[in-house]
Design a protein around this motif. Structure first.
Motif, PDB file in Angstrom:
ATOM      1  N   ASP A   9      48.942 139.683 118.873  1.00 30.01           N
ATOM      2  CA  ASP A   9      48.643 139.863 117.446  1.00 30.01           C
ATOM      3  C   ASP A   9      49.270 138.737 116.629  1.00 30.01           C
ATOM      4  N   LEU A  10      50.536 138.486 116.971  1.00 34.16           N
ATOM      5  CA  LEU A  10      51.284 137.464 116.229  1.00 34.16           C
ATOM      6  C   LEU A  10      50.623 136.096 116.384  1.00 34.16           C
ATOM      7  N   LEU A  11      50.177 135.830 117.618  1.00 32.17           N
ATOM      8  CA  LEU A  11      49.582 134.532 117.921  1.00 32.17           C
ATOM      9  C   LEU A  11      48.316 134.300 117.098  1.00 32.17           C
TER      10      LEU A  11
ATOM     11  N   ASN B  94      47.830 135.421 114.238  1.00 28.83           N
ATOM     12  CA  ASN B  94      48.175 135.323 112.821  1.00 28.83           C
ATOM     13  C   ASN B  94      48.926 134.043 112.476  1.00 28.83           C
TER      14      ASN B  94
END
Lengths: 212, 93
Positions: free
Chosen positions: B51-53, B55
């Protein structure tokens, strides 16, 4: 610039290793999870050693105009004041989080790893890593902007402006553009500002992180 | 937290006591190596979080806001300081 590329390359290599699953910290058990923490202890210890054995420090403060010490204080105060303001448009982060990123003062590598570790207790692993990445990018942008905008900064905001924008990098990466744009007699101001802001980073970043 | 303060204090004392030692000229390199190691692990944490990647561009935008804020604040403060205290001097030295 070469140093910046190396930092970005190492960071991306880590991302790829984590993404592909080549390295999985949680599968290494307790030691694996705590490994970054142990490296942090070593890093902080080494930063202390470099402070303790720095011979230039006393010489610079003795030889130069003591009023020049106001410059790094202005740089730090100005950066922190506006970083706190930036928090108004970044609702995801607390004021102290924004202040922690701002107090990196352009020292992107150290500030990002300090934030990702120190923020872990209050924000959790994920948000701490996110804020650490923001600190990395923020402070890289600061260096790039200084290198690109140095002539304009000097023309419109005076000879201290390039030094202020450079923050920590006034003593290394940005020193050549500072001297080229603001003249060679700006050197003492650049060194004092760079060294004092440099020393403030390992104190200010953990301080703002500890406030949550 | 207290352990980290102790680690730094121990480093400062040791660095001061051994300040004549030639080997200490390599301490900057040692700092770079440990920073690289930590940056690598920061990358691993981010890479492992899909998810972080995805974003990452949002993070870049937030970083841009903070970078503009930091530069603006420090440049304005330095500008005011220069006008108030240094402009009359012929040289800044």
């Amino acid at each position: 610039m070469k140093g910046t590329l190396a930092v970005v390359a190492v960071f991306i290599a880590g991302c790829i290793a984590g993404w592909s699953g080549v390295i999985d910290l949680s599968s290494l058990g307790e030691t694996g999870k705590d490994l970054p923490m142990y490296i942090l202890y070593l890093l902080i210890f080494l930063v202390g050693v470099s402070m303790g054995c720095n011979p230039d420090l006393k010489r610079i403060f003795r030889s130069a105009n003591p009023r020049l010490l106001l410059l790094p204080l202005a740089v730090i105060a100005g950066t922190l004041a506006f970083s706190a303001l930036a928090c108004l448009v970044l609702p995801k982060w607390s004021v102290t989080g924004c202040l922690a990123v701002g107090s990196g003062m352009g020292y992107y590598s150290l500030s990002s790893v300090l934030i990702s570790q120190y923020m872990e207790p209050s924000l959790g692993v994920r948000l701490a890593a996110e804020l650490g990445t923001i600190a990395l990018l923020t402070n890289i942008f600061r260096e790039m902007f200084t290198l690109l905008a140095a002539p304009l900064l000097n023309r419109f905001f005076g000879p201290f402006a390039v030094i202020a924008s450079a923050g920590v990098t006034a003593i290394d990466v940005c020193l050549p553009v500072i001297l080229r744009n603001s003249g060679n007699n700006i050197l003492p101001a650049a060194l004092i500002s760079g060294i004092v802001t440099d020393f403030s980073v390992p104190f200010l970043v953990p301080f703002f992180c500890s406030l949550g | 937290m207290i352990c980290l303060i102790l680690a730094m204090a121990a480093g400062i004392v040791l660095g001061f006591l051994a300040r004549k030692d030639r080997r200490l000229s390599h301490v900057g390199k040692a700092i770079s190596v440990t920073i690289y190691a930590m940056l690598f692990f920061l990358g691993v944490k981010i890479g492992a979080d899909r998810d972080l990647l995805s974003n990452l561009s949002t993070l870049g935008l937030q970083a841009l806001v903070l970078a503009v804020a930091g530069v603006t604040g420090s440049v304005l403060a330095a500008f005011v300081l220069y006008r108030l205290m240094f402009r009359k001097d012929s040289g800044v030295q």
